[in-house]
Design a protein around this motif. Structure first.
Motif, PDB file in Angstrom:
ATOM      1  N   CYS A  66       0.857  -1.179   0.000  1.00  0.00           N
ATOM      2  CA  CYS A  66       0.000   0.000   0.000  1.00  0.00           C
ATOM      3  C   CYS A  66       0.897   1.233   0.000  1.00  0.00           C
ATOM      4  O   CYS A  66       1.738   1.391   0.887  1.00  0.00           O
ATOM      5  CB  CYS A  66      -0.918   0.011   1.218  1.00  0.00           C
ATOM      6  SG  CYS A  66      -2.081   1.400   1.229  1.00  0.00           S
ATOM      7  N   VAL A  67       0.727   2.075  -1.006  1.00  0.00           N
ATOM      8  CA  VAL A  67       1.538   3.288  -1.156  1.00  0.00           C
ATOM      9  C   VAL A  67       0.637   4.492  -0.907  1.00  0.00           C
ATOM     10  O   VAL A  67      -0.393   4.658  -1.563  1.00  0.00           O
ATOM     11  CB  VAL A  67       2.150   3.368  -2.564  1.00  0.00           C
ATOM     12  CG1 VAL A  67       3.014   4.624  -2.698  1.00  0.00           C
ATOM     13  CG2 VAL A  67       2.962   2.120  -2.868  1.00  0.00           C
ATOM     14  N   ILE A  68       1.020   5.335   0.055  1.00  0.00           N
ATOM     15  CA  ILE A  68       0.234   6.519   0.403  1.00  0.00           C
ATOM     16  C   ILE A  68       1.106   7.762   0.191  1.00  0.00           C
ATOM     17  O   ILE A  68       2.224   7.842   0.692  1.00  0.00           O
ATOM     18  CB  ILE A  68      -0.233   6.479   1.877  1.00  0.00           C
ATOM     19  CG1 ILE A  68      -1.067   5.230   2.145  1.00  0.00           C
ATOM     20  CG2 ILE A  68      -1.029   7.744   2.217  1.00  0.00           C
ATOM     21  CD1 ILE A  68      -2.402   5.197   1.446  1.00  0.00           C
ATOM     22  N   ALA A  69       0.580   8.722  -0.563  1.00  0.00           N
ATOM     23  CA  ALA A  69       1.306   9.973  -0.830  1.00  0.00           C
ATOM     24  C   ALA A  69       0.382  11.151  -0.588  1.00  0.00           C
ATOM     25  O   ALA A  69      -0.843  11.040  -0.721  1.00  0.00           O
ATOM     26  CB  ALA A  69       1.819   9.994  -2.265  1.00  0.00           C
ATOM     27  N   PRO A 117       7.113  12.468   3.230  1.00  0.00           N
ATOM     28  CA  PRO A 117       7.571  11.428   2.295  1.00  0.00           C
ATOM     29  C   PRO A 117       6.478  10.403   2.016  1.00  0.00           C
ATOM     30  O   PRO A 117       5.575  10.187   2.830  1.00  0.00           O
ATOM     31  CB  PRO A 117       8.754  10.791   3.041  1.00  0.00           C
ATOM     32  CG  PRO A 117       9.192  11.808   4.043  1.00  0.00           C
ATOM     33  CD  PRO A 117       7.952  12.543   4.440  1.00  0.00           C
ATOM     34  N   VAL A 118       6.571   9.784   0.845  1.00  0.00           N
ATOM     35  CA  VAL A 118       5.652   8.697   0.497  1.00  0.00           C
ATOM     36  C   VAL A 118       5.823   7.567   1.512  1.00  0.00           C
ATOM     37  O   VAL A 118       6.944   7.248   1.935  1.00  0.00           O
ATOM     38  CB  VAL A 118       5.951   8.185  -0.924  1.00  0.00           C
ATOM     39  CG1 VAL A 118       5.115   6.957  -1.250  1.00  0.00           C
ATOM     40  CG2 VAL A 118       5.699   9.293  -1.943  1.00  0.00           C
ATOM     41  N   LEU A 171      13.111  -1.214  -3.938  1.00  0.00           N
ATOM     42  CA  LEU A 171      13.246  -1.025  -5.380  1.00  0.00           C
ATOM     43  C   LEU A 171      12.138  -0.123  -5.905  1.00  0.00           C
ATOM     44  O   LEU A 171      12.385   0.783  -6.711  1.00  0.00           O
ATOM     45  CB  LEU A 171      13.193  -2.384  -6.086  1.00  0.00           C
ATOM     46  CG  LEU A 171      13.295  -2.364  -7.612  1.00  0.00           C
ATOM     47  CD1 LEU A 171      14.623  -1.762  -8.054  1.00  0.00           C
ATOM     48  CD2 LEU A 171      13.137  -3.774  -8.175  1.00  0.00           C
ATOM     49  N   TYR A 172      10.929  -0.346  -5.415  1.00  0.00           N
ATOM     50  CA  TYR A 172       9.802   0.489  -5.835  1.00  0.00           C
ATOM     51  C   TYR A 172      10.045   1.943  -5.427  1.00  0.00           C
ATOM     52  O   TYR A 172       9.881   2.866  -6.233  1.00  0.00           O
ATOM     53  CB  TYR A 172       8.509  -0.015  -5.204  1.00  0.00           C
ATOM     54  CG  TYR A 172       7.294   0.771  -5.638  1.00  0.00           C
ATOM     55  CD1 TYR A 172       6.523   0.348  -6.717  1.00  0.00           C
ATOM     56  CD2 TYR A 172       6.924   1.957  -5.004  1.00  0.00           C
ATOM     57  CE1 TYR A 172       5.423   1.084  -7.144  1.00  0.00           C
ATOM     58  CE2 TYR A 172       5.831   2.694  -5.421  1.00  0.00           C
ATOM     59  CZ  TYR A 172       5.087   2.254  -6.488  1.00  0.00           C
ATOM     60  OH  TYR A 172       4.017   2.984  -6.910  1.00  0.00           O
ATOM     61  N   ALA A 173      10.432   2.152  -4.178  1.00  0.00           N
ATOM     62  CA  ALA A 173      10.620   3.516  -3.672  1.00  0.00           C
ATOM     63  C   ALA A 173      11.733   4.241  -4.415  1.00  0.00           C
ATOM     64  O   ALA A 173      11.623   5.433  -4.705  1.00  0.00           O
ATOM     65  CB  ALA A 173      10.920   3.471  -2.174  1.00  0.00           C
ATOM     66  N   GLU A 213       6.598   7.702  -7.989  1.00  0.00           N
ATOM     67  CA  GLU A 213       5.604   8.556  -8.638  1.00  0.00           C
ATOM     68  C   GLU A 213       5.508   8.325 -10.143  1.00  0.00           C
ATOM     69  O   GLU A 213       4.552   8.755 -10.781  1.00  0.00           O
ATOM     70  CB  GLU A 213       5.930  10.032  -8.365  1.00  0.00           C
ATOM     71  CG  GLU A 213       5.729  10.450  -6.928  1.00  0.00           C
ATOM     72  CD  GLU A 213       4.272  10.359  -6.513  1.00  0.00           C
ATOM     73  OE1 GLU A 213       3.452  11.088  -7.082  1.00  0.00           O
ATOM     74  OE2 GLU A 213       3.957   9.543  -5.637  1.00  0.00           O
ATOM     75  N   ARG A 214       6.489   7.621 -10.713  1.00  0.00           N
ATOM     76  CA  ARG A 214       6.459   7.364 -12.157  1.00  0.00           C
ATOM     77  C   ARG A 214       5.788   6.035 -12.498  1.00  0.00           C
ATOM     78  O   ARG A 214       5.856   5.578 -13.640  1.00  0.00           O
ATOM     79  CB  ARG A 214       7.894   7.375 -12.706  1.00  0.00           C
ATOM     80  CG  ARG A 214       8.628   8.685 -12.500  1.00  0.00           C
ATOM     81  CD  ARG A 214       9.989   8.673 -13.172  1.00  0.00           C
ATOM     82  NE  ARG A 214      10.850   7.604 -12.663  1.00  0.00           N
ATOM     83  CZ  ARG A 214      11.577   7.694 -11.560  1.00  0.00           C
ATOM     84  NH1 ARG A 214      11.526   8.806 -10.836  1.00  0.00           N
ATOM     85  NH2 ARG A 214      12.346   6.693 -11.167  1.00  0.00           N
ATOM     86  N   ASP A 215       5.159   5.413 -11.525  1.00  0.00           N
ATOM     87  CA  ASP A 215       4.535   4.107 -11.722  1.00  0.00           C
ATOM     88  C   ASP A 215       3.436   4.194 -12.789  1.00  0.00           C
ATOM     89  O   ASP A 215       2.401   4.827 -12.575  1.00  0.00           O
ATOM     90  CB  ASP A 215       3.946   3.628 -10.390  1.00  0.00           C
ATOM     91  CG  ASP A 215       3.372   2.237 -10.474  1.00  0.00           C
ATOM     92  OD1 ASP A 215       2.996   1.800 -11.578  1.00  0.00           O
ATOM     93  OD2 ASP A 215       3.287   1.569  -9.431  1.00  0.00           O
ATOM     94  N   PRO A 216       3.627   3.547 -13.950  1.00  0.00           N
ATOM     95  CA  PRO A 216       2.637   3.681 -15.030  1.00  0.00           C
ATOM     96  C   PRO A 216       1.296   3.019 -14.705  1.00  0.00           C
ATOM     97  O   PRO A 216       0.243   3.519 -15.113  1.00  0.00           O
ATOM     98  CB  PRO A 216       3.313   2.996 -16.223  1.00  0.00           C
ATOM     99  CG  PRO A 216       4.313   2.061 -15.610  1.00  0.00           C
ATOM    100  CD  PRO A 216       4.788   2.734 -14.360  1.00  0.00           C
TER     101      PRO A 216
END
Length: 261
Positions: free
Chosen positions: A54-57, A68-69, A82-84, A89-92
């Motif tokens: 779960c990514v929260i921004a 920070p995210v 790796l994701y971070a 933010e560029r996650d398509p």
């Protein structure tokens, strides 16, 4: 009833909204050391999964200082890192899910093929997907979410494609999860939501959204400049102490995002 009939796994029965609320609400106060494990275990009762992230921004322009995210879930730490570091933010897939405002559910290889067709230098993302599938996961649900002052994405990796009813349950769960984790990080939001304003106070705050000078606001509302400054000072003393330094116009932006104006 046939005693020999196989029992149905309760996790395969789509959870109701009330059940999802009951499952996710405790995440607001669970100990930090147990948050990721508890998050995974509670989502698993909504939809059996291999692992999750779960990514929260923060949303932009809310009036609050950005943070920070935040990443939570049972995804392996190396893959979270790796994701971070290389995706974020560029996650398509996350951008597509937000733009279309719908869950994206497909086998990992279909997600990888779409990313490869849309993004230059997609190797990093495709490799991230492959490594997430190395433990046996073959499907991925990407669910966009909105908190009150934040946005998020829930990634659920599973060994079996979810049914339509499970996808709908997960979509609701993603929204509740965003709100719950937001309140965990910024508990003062609950106090702001409980604030009440007179019609005149609301008028002053709405005028403050325009960023105009006190003199202009006073002219618009037919009040004295001293009255406007009194209201702004009053607002400053009413907010939770942790954000007591906030400028009145920033408070107006926050309250507007919270639909209080």
């Amino acid at each position: 009833m046939n005693a020999n009939a196989p029992s149905l796994d309760p996790r395969l029965i789509p959870a109701t909204h009330a059940r999802i609320d009951e499952l996710l609400a405790p995440l607001r106060t669970v100990a930090e050391a147990r948050l990721d494990v508890e998050l995974g275990a509670r989502l698993d009762q909504i939809m059996p999964a291999s692992h999750c992230l779960c990514v929260i921004a923060d949303c932009g322009g809310t009036g609050l200082e950005s943070t920070p995210v935040r990443l939570h879930g049972t995804m392996h730490r190396e893959l979270q890192g790796l994701y971070a570091a290389l995706i974020g933010e560029r996650d398509p897939l996350a951008m597509r899910a937000r733009q279309e405002w719908r869950p994206l559910v497909a086998p990992l290889d279909e997600h990888a093929a779409w990313v490869g067709s849309q993004v230059r230098h997609a190797q990093t993302y495709v490799e991230w997907l492959k490594r997430n599938g190395a433990a046996g996961a073959c499907d991925l649900a990407v669910l966009p979410a909105r908190g009150r002052l934040s946005r998020g994405t829930l990634y659920l990796f599973s060994n079996k494609a979810p049914a339509e009813a499970q996808v709908l349950a997960l979509f609701y769960a993603a929204q509740r999860l965003a709100v719950t984790l937001e309140l965990r990080h910024r508990p003062f939001i609950a106090e702001l939501l409980a604030m009440r304003f007179t019609p005149r106070e609301a008028d002053v705050l709405r005028a403050g959204l325009k960023g105009s000078a006190d003199e202009q606001i006073a002219a618009w509302l037919g009040l004295s400049v001293d009255a406007i400054r009194y209201y702004f000072k009053k607002f400053k003393h009413r907010v939770p102490p942790v954000i007591g330094h906030m400028k009145p116009r920033d408070l107006a932006r926050v309250m507007n995002h919270l639909d209080k104006l």
